[in-house]
Design an enzyme around this catalytic site. Structure first.
Site, mmCIF file in Angstrom:
data_model
loop_
_atom_site.group_PDB
_atom_site.id
_atom_site.type_symbol
_atom_site.label_atom_id
_atom_site.label_comp_id
_atom_site.label_asym_id
_atom_site.label_seq_id
_atom_site.Cartn_x
_atom_site.Cartn_y
_atom_site.Cartn_z
ATOM 1 N N THR A 1 0.849 -1.198 0.000
ATOM 2 C CA THR A 1 0.000 0.000 0.000
ATOM 3 C C THR A 1 0.884 1.248 0.000
ATOM 4 O O THR A 1 0.626 2.202 -0.756
ATOM 5 C CB THR A 1 -0.947 -0.002 1.225
ATOM 6 O OG1 THR A 1 -1.471 -1.319 1.402
ATOM 7 C CG2 THR A 1 -2.090 0.980 1.048
ATOM 8 N N ASP B 1 1.885 5.431 6.130
ATOM 9 C CA ASP B 1 2.330 4.036 6.145
ATOM 10 C C ASP B 1 1.116 3.109 6.124
ATOM 11 O O ASP B 1 0.011 3.512 6.523
ATOM 12 C CB ASP B 1 3.178 3.778 7.416
ATOM 13 C CG ASP B 1 4.074 2.556 7.288
ATOM 14 O OD1 ASP B 1 3.931 1.802 6.330
ATOM 15 O OD2 ASP B 1 4.937 2.372 8.174
ATOM 16 N N LYS C 1 1.659 -3.931 12.870
ATOM 17 C CA LYS C 1 2.503 -3.701 11.707
ATOM 18 C C LYS C 1 3.685 -4.670 11.756
ATOM 19 O O LYS C 1 3.951 -5.281 12.778
ATOM 20 C CB LYS C 1 3.016 -2.248 11.702
ATOM 21 C CG LYS C 1 1.917 -1.263 11.282
ATOM 22 C CD LYS C 1 2.422 0.159 11.129
ATOM 23 C CE LYS C 1 3.589 0.324 10.231
ATOM 24 N NZ LYS C 1 3.420 -0.167 8.847
ATOM 25 N N GLU D 1 9.888 1.615 10.928
ATOM 26 C CA GLU D 1 8.570 2.262 10.807
ATOM 27 C C GLU D 1 8.189 2.946 12.120
ATOM 28 O O GLU D 1 7.657 4.062 12.127
ATOM 29 C CB GLU D 1 7.508 1.225 10.430
ATOM 30 C CG GLU D 1 7.647 0.739 8.999
ATOM 31 C CD GLU D 1 6.746 -0.428 8.658
ATOM 32 O OE1 GLU D 1 6.420 -0.573 7.473
ATOM 33 O OE2 GLU D 1 6.372 -1.209 9.553
#
Ligand code: 5RP
Length: 229
Positions: free
Chosen positions: A31, A83, A96, A105
């Protein structure tokens, strides 16, 4: 609308929050990659941002497409991070790390004034935990670390396999040279408690529970994109 089109829809909607001149954290995953492609088109038309990538994989795509990058050390305070996520609930708690980039991240998101999550409806759950929880661990003492994780999980009523993530013939290695343990806990009713317990285990470098970090999510479904705040 197929899965890729929904990712593009979410990425398009998030792009509206990116302003000229922003210092931008750029996430990892399929994504986030759709977001990078759209961002690159804007940059090509004269829009100015400086990106900080959350993985080597994202850095490579940005460089290939002409998105200007700096390291987090060069740009330690960011305006916004965009994100993806593997799972999120209505309170914007996330799992995540499906792409193995959770440590960078989380560091990049923490250095950002805001974090916007981009995802499709399939990622939204009532209770986190259907997705295996990625836990990044130091290779040194990984068996002892796994046992410690099993113990704290059991105290919270969580059981299930915890396995070292594989890649090809060997273990998957993160950009930071660590291993990922994927924990199949199932429903995690108290994500805050689990996060605190995992943070206290020395061999755990980071875990995939992102709590209190996202300020908004843009969720794409067949009817279009909706905001979750
Ligand atoms: C990588 C991540 C990704 O954001 C997460 O895995 C979602 O990826 P995708 O957009 O491919 O479903 O956390 O570490």
């Amino acid at each position: 609308m197929d899965a890729r089109q929904m990712k593009i829809k979410a990425a398009e909607a998030a792009l509206e929050y990116v302003e000229n001149g922003m210092r931008l954290g750029i996430g990892t995953g399929s994504t986030a990659e759709e977001f990078v492609r759209l961002l690159a088109e804007k940059v090509a038309s004269g829009f100015k941002i400086t990106g900080v990538p959350t993985s080597e994989r994202t850095a490579r795509l940005c460089l290939e497409l002409g998105v200007p990058l700096k390291s987090l050390d060069e740009l330690p305070e960011l305006d916004l991070t965009i994100d993806g996520a593997d799972e999120l609930d209505e309170k914007l708690r996330l799992i995540k790390g499906g792409g193995g980039a959770l440590l960078r991240e989380k560091i990049v998101a923490s250095a950002s004034a805001r974090m916007i999550v981009i995802a499709d409806e399939s990622k939204v759950v009532d209770v986190l935990g259907a997705f295996k929880l990625p836990i990044e661990v130091n290779p040194f003492g990984q068996v002892a670390t796994r046992l410690a994780i099993e113990k704290v999980a059991a105290r919270l009523g969580l059981t299930g396999d915890i396995v070292v993530r594989a890649a090809g013939d060997g273990p998957f290695m993160t950009d930071g040279g660590h291993l990922i343990l994927d924990a199949s806990f199932g429903r995690i009713p108290d994500a805050e408690a689990l996060a605190a317990e995992l943070n206290a285990i020395p061999g755990v470098v980071e875990h995939g529970l992102f709590i209190g970090m996202a300020s908004m999510a843009v969720i794409a479904g067949p009817q279009g994109a909706r905001k979750l705040t």
